[in-house]
Write a protein that holds these residues in place. Structure first.
Motif, mmCIF file in Angstrom:
data_model
loop_
_atom_site.group_PDB
_atom_site.id
_atom_site.type_symbol
_atom_site.label_atom_id
_atom_site.label_comp_id
_atom_site.label_asym_id
_atom_site.label_seq_id
_atom_site.Cartn_x
_atom_site.Cartn_y
_atom_site.Cartn_z
ATOM 1 N N UNK A 109 0.821 -1.215 0.000
ATOM 2 C CA UNK A 109 0.000 0.000 0.000
ATOM 3 C C UNK A 109 0.849 1.257 0.000
ATOM 4 N N UNK A 110 0.240 2.365 -0.417
ATOM 5 C CA UNK A 110 0.907 3.652 -0.303
ATOM 6 C C UNK A 110 0.951 4.119 1.137
ATOM 7 N N UNK A 111 1.451 5.316 1.341
ATOM 8 C CA UNK A 111 1.568 5.853 2.705
ATOM 9 C C UNK A 111 0.188 6.104 3.294
ATOM 10 N N UNK A 112 0.026 5.736 4.554
ATOM 11 C CA UNK A 112 -1.261 5.982 5.207
ATOM 12 C C UNK A 112 -1.428 7.459 5.533
ATOM 13 N N UNK A 113 -2.662 7.896 5.603
ATOM 14 C CA UNK A 113 -2.947 9.288 5.944
ATOM 15 C C UNK A 113 -3.185 9.404 7.442
ATOM 16 N N UNK A 114 -2.776 10.519 7.984
ATOM 17 C CA UNK A 114 -3.047 10.847 9.377
ATOM 18 C C UNK A 114 -3.798 12.161 9.409
ATOM 19 N N UNK A 115 -4.739 12.275 10.326
ATOM 20 C CA UNK A 115 -5.536 13.492 10.371
ATOM 21 C C UNK A 115 -6.639 13.467 9.330
ATOM 22 N N UNK A 116 -7.066 14.644 8.913
ATOM 23 C CA UNK A 116 -8.201 14.784 7.998
ATOM 24 C C UNK A 116 -7.767 14.510 6.559
ATOM 25 N N UNK A 117 -8.160 13.362 6.023
ATOM 26 C CA UNK A 117 -7.777 12.997 4.658
ATOM 27 C C UNK A 117 -8.384 13.934 3.631
ATOM 28 N N UNK A 118 -9.531 14.525 3.941
ATOM 29 C CA UNK A 118 -10.197 15.420 2.988
ATOM 30 C C UNK A 118 -9.388 16.695 2.748
ATOM 31 N N UNK A 119 -8.607 17.093 3.759
ATOM 32 C CA UNK A 119 -7.889 18.363 3.675
ATOM 33 C C UNK A 119 -6.473 18.204 3.131
ATOM 34 N N UNK A 120 -6.099 16.991 2.719
ATOM 35 C CA UNK A 120 -4.734 16.743 2.269
ATOM 36 C C UNK A 120 -4.701 16.433 0.776
ATOM 37 N N UNK A 121 -3.647 16.903 0.123
ATOM 38 C CA UNK A 121 -3.447 16.575 -1.290
ATOM 39 C C UNK A 121 -3.111 15.090 -1.418
ATOM 40 N N UNK A 122 -3.711 14.447 -2.409
ATOM 41 C CA UNK A 122 -3.472 13.027 -2.627
ATOM 42 C C UNK A 122 -2.962 12.802 -4.052
ATOM 43 N N UNK A 123 -2.196 11.751 -4.274
ATOM 44 C CA UNK A 123 -1.710 11.456 -5.627
ATOM 45 C C UNK A 123 -2.869 11.281 -6.611
ATOM 46 N N UNK A 124 -2.650 11.697 -7.844
ATOM 47 C CA UNK A 124 -3.698 11.636 -8.839
ATOM 48 C C UNK A 124 -4.192 10.214 -9.075
ATOM 49 N N UNK A 125 -3.287 9.237 -8.959
ATOM 50 C CA UNK A 125 -3.709 7.863 -9.219
ATOM 51 C C UNK A 125 -4.686 7.339 -8.172
ATOM 52 N N UNK A 126 -4.810 8.050 -7.054
ATOM 53 C CA UNK A 126 -5.767 7.646 -6.021
ATOM 54 C C UNK A 126 -7.118 8.341 -6.175
ATOM 55 N N UNK A 127 -7.222 9.268 -7.120
ATOM 56 C CA UNK A 127 -8.485 9.999 -7.301
ATOM 57 C C UNK A 127 -9.558 9.059 -7.824
ATOM 58 N N UNK A 128 -10.762 9.187 -7.297
ATOM 59 C CA UNK A 128 -11.885 8.359 -7.712
ATOM 60 C C UNK A 128 -12.653 9.036 -8.843
ATOM 61 N N UNK A 129 -13.198 8.263 -9.775
ATOM 62 C CA UNK A 129 -14.048 8.859 -10.811
ATOM 63 C C UNK A 129 -15.171 9.672 -10.173
ATOM 64 N N UNK A 130 -15.553 10.755 -10.834
ATOM 65 C CA UNK A 130 -16.539 11.660 -10.248
ATOM 66 C C UNK A 130 -17.945 11.457 -10.770
ATOM 67 N N UNK A 131 -18.091 10.651 -11.806
ATOM 68 C CA UNK A 131 -19.416 10.390 -12.356
ATOM 69 C C UNK A 131 -19.573 8.898 -12.620
#
Length: 487
Positions: free
Chosen positions: A412-434
């Protein structure tokens, strides 16, 4: 928010009494309970013992909606022996019974023939609302298995078992209850509906005491129909409840979740209420989750395949690989977990729904939550799941993607700590929006085709493209009118 779910202790070894013991005599003469039924002969026995002229038989379609009918005893007995035929249109239409025009498996071009179906004796259950009535689940057979959601999950489980693991799971559902009926909701255009209770009042002891009769009825229904509830409480929002279904092997967990959603709606409507499992029914309130807890046990010794004492977060190598598979494949398989237009209304920052394929330790802002524990409780939670997903497909994704990671040895990639919504994430982890974009990702996914087969991927992706095209024909209230009662 959700409750903890631990694995049950291993079942003790049963000892068959001697032929002369009184226990054996009692067992031979006592009537079977529905959950003791395992074989075709036992299914016939319990129907005869109850003197039933008809039983209920049901199966689940693409969207996880239960379809079925009453079947005469004679027809049922013959179907137990040889199977029966069910029009394959239920695998070729949407939640409003409109036939897809873009699928190969079935459609106007095939004439919607009957498909073979097998009845599953071990799924026998009481129907509490109908005195003495029995319900049996069924599953598509033959060529139709390739696109049948329940059969798909069964194949993923078999792959997991062949790898040496026994998978266990449990689902948690949030759902809103309204003081409305299908007629009153339609008359109001699904606007200005009256919630069962007002205000934001999570974990309210007042609400569950004032309305204890409803809570008791839900708990009793769950026990009698064998989807026992580990925890039931109010959530944050007017009229919203959360139910955590007890853990079981993954196949049984899917049946229990699908039956819970169906019969929670039945119970509500019989009380003059309505329950909805839409992912997000209102812009004013958080969405409704269908979180999935999963763990693996080693078949050779029944030990946890996830727990490793002394390792960071007690995570074994197998759990790391499993987590990596879930994380890496989440964007590719999203439309099987978020299957409606409405699903994507929920995935916005700050509303307890992930927007990227992140993971964290005991972090409810991440898409995947590692829950450290013991040999019995070490697990992880697939928090992306929404209440509107077909439980069979959601579990197939959560289990299948994790297993794929184990097979590939991914990390796995690096785990997030704190608010994941407020942190920049790698593009490959972005979920489709529609939903449309998610369907394209599914079609392009080699892992999906490996796990689920070309026939299923093509069929399900086409069904989601159809759903998106239907949405584009409508504006305004279409989502509520389409999904509110049925999903």
């Amino acid at each position: 928010m959700d409750e903890s779910t631990e694995l049950p202790p291993a079942s003790p070894v049963s000892v068959t009494p001697s032929p002369l013991s009184s226990a054996a005599v009692a067992t031979a003469t006592a009537p079977l309970s529905p959950r003791e039924v395992r074989t075709v002969e036992q299914a016939k026995q319990i129907v005869e013992a109850r003197g039933l002229s008809h039983v209920k038989v049901g199966l689940f379609d693409n969207d996880g909606v239960m379809r079925g009918k009453y079947m005469s005893r004679e027809k049922f007995f013959a179907s137990l022996d040889k199977g029966f035929a069910f029009c394959d249109v239920v695998l070729g239409w949407d939640v409003q019974d409109q036939q897809y025009d873009n699928t190969r498996y079935t459609g106007w071009h095939t004439g919607y023939p009957d498909a073979p179906v097998r009845i599953l004796p071990h799924t026998c259950r009481d129907v509490p609302f109908e005195e003495g009535m029995l319900l049996f689940l069924a599953e598509f057979d033959g060529a139709s298995e390739a696109v049948c959601p329940r059969a798909l999950l069964r194949r993923v489980i078999q792959r997991c078992e062949q790898a040496g693991f026994a998978p266990f799971g449990a689902l948690e559902y949030e759902f809103f209850v309204f003081d409305e009926t299908p007629d009153s909701a339609r008359a109001k255009g699904y606007r200005n509906l009256k919630p069962f209770t007002p205000g934001w009042f999570g974990y309210s002891m007042i609400r569950n005491s004032v309305h204890a009769d409803l809570y008791h009825e839900i708990l009793e229904l769950a026990e009698r129909m064998d989807f026992p509830i580990e925890g039931l409480h109010t959530e944050t929002g007017p009229g919203v409840l959360e139910a955590a279904i007890a853990v079981d092997d993954v196949g049984a967990a899917a049946d229990k979740a699908a039956l819970f959603k169906t019969f929670m709606k039945v119970l509500a409507e019989r009380r003059g209420l309505m329950a909805t499992f839409m992912a997000k029914w209102s812009n004013d309130y958080p969405g409704q989750s269908g979180h999935i807890h999963l763990s693996l046990r080693n078949k050779k010794d029944n030990s946890s395949a996830f727990f490793a004492e002394g390792q960071p977060h007690s995570m074994s190598e197998t759990q790391r690989h499993f987590l990596a598979g879930q994380q890496r494949l989440m964007p590719e398989l999203l439309c099987m977990v978020a299957p409606t237009i409405n699903s994507y209304r929920r995935m916005i920052p700050g509303f307890w729904a992930p927007t990227h394929a992140t993971w964290g330790v005991e972090n409810r802002t991440a898409a995947l939550r590692v829950i450290p524990g013991s040999d019995k409780s070490q697990r992880q939670e697939y928090r992306l799941g929404a209440a509107d997903a077909n439980p069979y497909l959601a579990l197939a994704v959560a289990l299948g993607s994790g297993l794929y990671g184990v097979e590939q040895g991914w990390e796995p990639g690096k785990n997030v700590e704190g608010n994941a919504y407020a942190q920049e994430q790698p593009q490959e982890l972005a979920l489709p929006r529609t939903l449309w974009d998610a369907a394209q990702r599914l079609k392009q996914s080699q892992a999906a085709r490996d796990l689920f087969g070309d026939a299923f991927v093509e069929h399900f992706a086409a069904s989601r493209e159809w759903e998106e095209r239907e949405f584009r024909k409508h504006i305004g209230d279409w989502e509520l009118q389409r999904y509110f009662e049925i999903i």
